[in-house]
Each structure stands twice: as C-alpha cells, then as structure tokens.
Design a protein around this motif. Structure first.
Motif, PDB file in Angstrom:
ATOM      1  N   ALA A   1       0.832  -1.205   0.000  1.00  0.00           N
ATOM      2  CA  ALA A   1       0.000   0.000   0.000  1.00  0.00           C
ATOM      3  C   ALA A   1       0.868   1.257   0.000  1.00  0.00           C
ATOM      4  O   ALA A   1       0.591   2.211  -0.744  1.00  0.00           O
ATOM      5  N   GLN A   2       1.925   1.259   0.799  1.00  0.00           N
ATOM      6  CA  GLN A   2       2.820   2.413   0.850  1.00  0.00           C
ATOM      7  C   GLN A   2       3.582   2.553  -0.470  1.00  0.00           C
ATOM      8  O   GLN A   2       3.744   3.658  -0.975  1.00  0.00           O
ATOM      9  N   LEU A   3       4.045   1.451  -1.027  1.00  0.00           N
ATOM     10  CA  LEU A   3       4.744   1.496  -2.311  1.00  0.00           C
ATOM     11  C   LEU A   3       3.827   2.030  -3.404  1.00  0.00           C
ATOM     12  O   LEU A   3       4.222   2.873  -4.206  1.00  0.00           O
ATOM     13  N   THR A   4       2.580   1.559  -3.429  1.00  0.00           N
ATOM     14  CA  THR A   4       1.617   2.026  -4.426  1.00  0.00           C
ATOM     15  C   THR A   4       1.383   3.526  -4.283  1.00  0.00           C
ATOM     16  O   THR A   4       1.362   4.259  -5.280  1.00  0.00           O
ATOM     17  N   ALA A   5       1.251   3.992  -3.039  1.00  0.00           N
ATOM     18  CA  ALA A   5       1.053   5.425  -2.798  1.00  0.00           C
ATOM     19  C   ALA A   5       2.274   6.227  -3.275  1.00  0.00           C
ATOM     20  O   ALA A   5       2.120   7.291  -3.887  1.00  0.00           O
ATOM     21  N   LEU A   6       3.473   5.730  -3.002  1.00  0.00           N
ATOM     22  CA  LEU A   6       4.687   6.416  -3.446  1.00  0.00           C
ATOM     23  C   LEU A   6       4.745   6.502  -4.969  1.00  0.00           C
ATOM     24  O   LEU A   6       5.058   7.555  -5.528  1.00  0.00           O
ATOM     25  N   VAL A   7       4.457   5.397  -5.622  1.00  0.00           N
ATOM     26  CA  VAL A   7       4.525   5.361  -7.086  1.00  0.00           C
ATOM     27  C   VAL A   7       3.443   6.251  -7.695  1.00  0.00           C
ATOM     28  O   VAL A   7       3.714   7.015  -8.623  1.00  0.00           O
ATOM     29  N   MET A   8       2.220   6.165  -7.190  1.00  0.00           N
ATOM     30  CA  MET A   8       1.127   6.945  -7.770  1.00  0.00           C
ATOM     31  C   MET A   8       1.296   8.434  -7.502  1.00  0.00           C
ATOM     32  O   MET A   8       0.732   9.255  -8.225  1.00  0.00           O
ATOM     33  N   GLY A   9       2.093   8.788  -6.526  1.00  0.00           N
ATOM     34  CA  GLY A   9       2.361  10.192  -6.238  1.00  0.00           C
ATOM     35  C   GLY A   9       3.574  10.745  -6.960  1.00  0.00           C
ATOM     36  O   GLY A   9       3.892  11.931  -6.820  1.00  0.00           O
TER      37      GLY A   9
END
Length: 141
Positions: free
Chosen positions: A105-113
């Motif tokens: 979830a944190q990785l996805t948030a980092l990438v999508m941001g």
C-alpha cells in the motif's frame, strides 16, 4: 525491501489502469495460414481462377483475423504465465528498489504520487508488451 511478484503485478496493473491502457495482439502467422489455405482450397475447387478467388477471400479473412481485439493491460498482466511475470517483475523491481517503503500500500502510494516513477514503470511495461508480446498499445477508452 523485496516485493513479491504478484504484488509487483498488482502495482503494474494499477499504473496501467490509471492510463487506461489497452493492448491488442496481431496474429499475422494465423492470418497468412488462412489466406494460403483458402487459396489452396480455391485452386482445388476452381482451378487457376479458384486460386485467385480463394486468395482474395482468404486475404480479407486473414486481415480481419489479425486486426485484434483490445484488452485492458491489467487483464493481460494477470494472464501472463509465471515465467513471463517474473521477467517483467525483474525490470520493474529495478525501478522501485531504491524507494523506501514497508508494504504494498505504501509502495503504491509512493509510485502513484510520483509521475517520474510512473513513467519509468510504464516504459518497462510498454517495452515488454511491444517487444516481447508484439502488442499494439492504445490509451484511453
């Protein structure tokens, strides 16, 4: 931190979903086979004029068959065999390896941001789809 292959595939699905990416595969070999087979059958049935008619009909049928239907890239990613998913994983992991994250979830948030990372992952995905799978890519609906 290492990431599982399935998690990386989910991340790539999310990135490609954002761009509404779709791909179609062209089956040119199958189209050529149909064209040749109908020309052959036309020749058996109608002689030399049958070859011409069979070739023309087969050519049109083969062209129609190779036009391909566009499928969402997330669907294509999830349908890849495990060996192919692993190859794609290795290229994508090289991009996210240096990021600091604790879970998917944190990785996805980092990438999508981060647009730059998204573009790098999309580049890996596009390269894989066009060079390995010979797919045609389309964006949007």
């Amino acid at each position: 931190m290492p990431i599982h292959v399935n998690d990386m595939m989910q991340l790539l699905c999310r990135v490609s979903e954002e761009q509404k990416m779709k791909a179609a595969f062209r089956h040119s070999g199958r189209g050529a086979l149909v064209a040749g087979a109908t020309a052959f059958v036309g020749g058996l049935v109608g002689g030399p004029p049958g070859i011409a008619v069979g070739g023309a009909v087969g050519g049109l049928l083969g062209a129609w068959m190779t036009s391909g239907q566009f499928k969402p890239i997330p669907q294509i990613i999830l349908e890849l065999p495990p060996v192919e998913q692993h190859r794609l994983y290795e290229d994508a992991y090289a991009i996210v390896r240096e990021l600091d994250w604790t879970d998917l979830a944190q990785l996805t948030a980092l990438v999508m941001g981060n647009t730059a990372i998204q573009q790098k992952l999309l580049g890996v995905l596009m390269n894989y789809l066009t060079s390995e799978l010979r797919a045609e890519i389309r964006y949007g609906d």
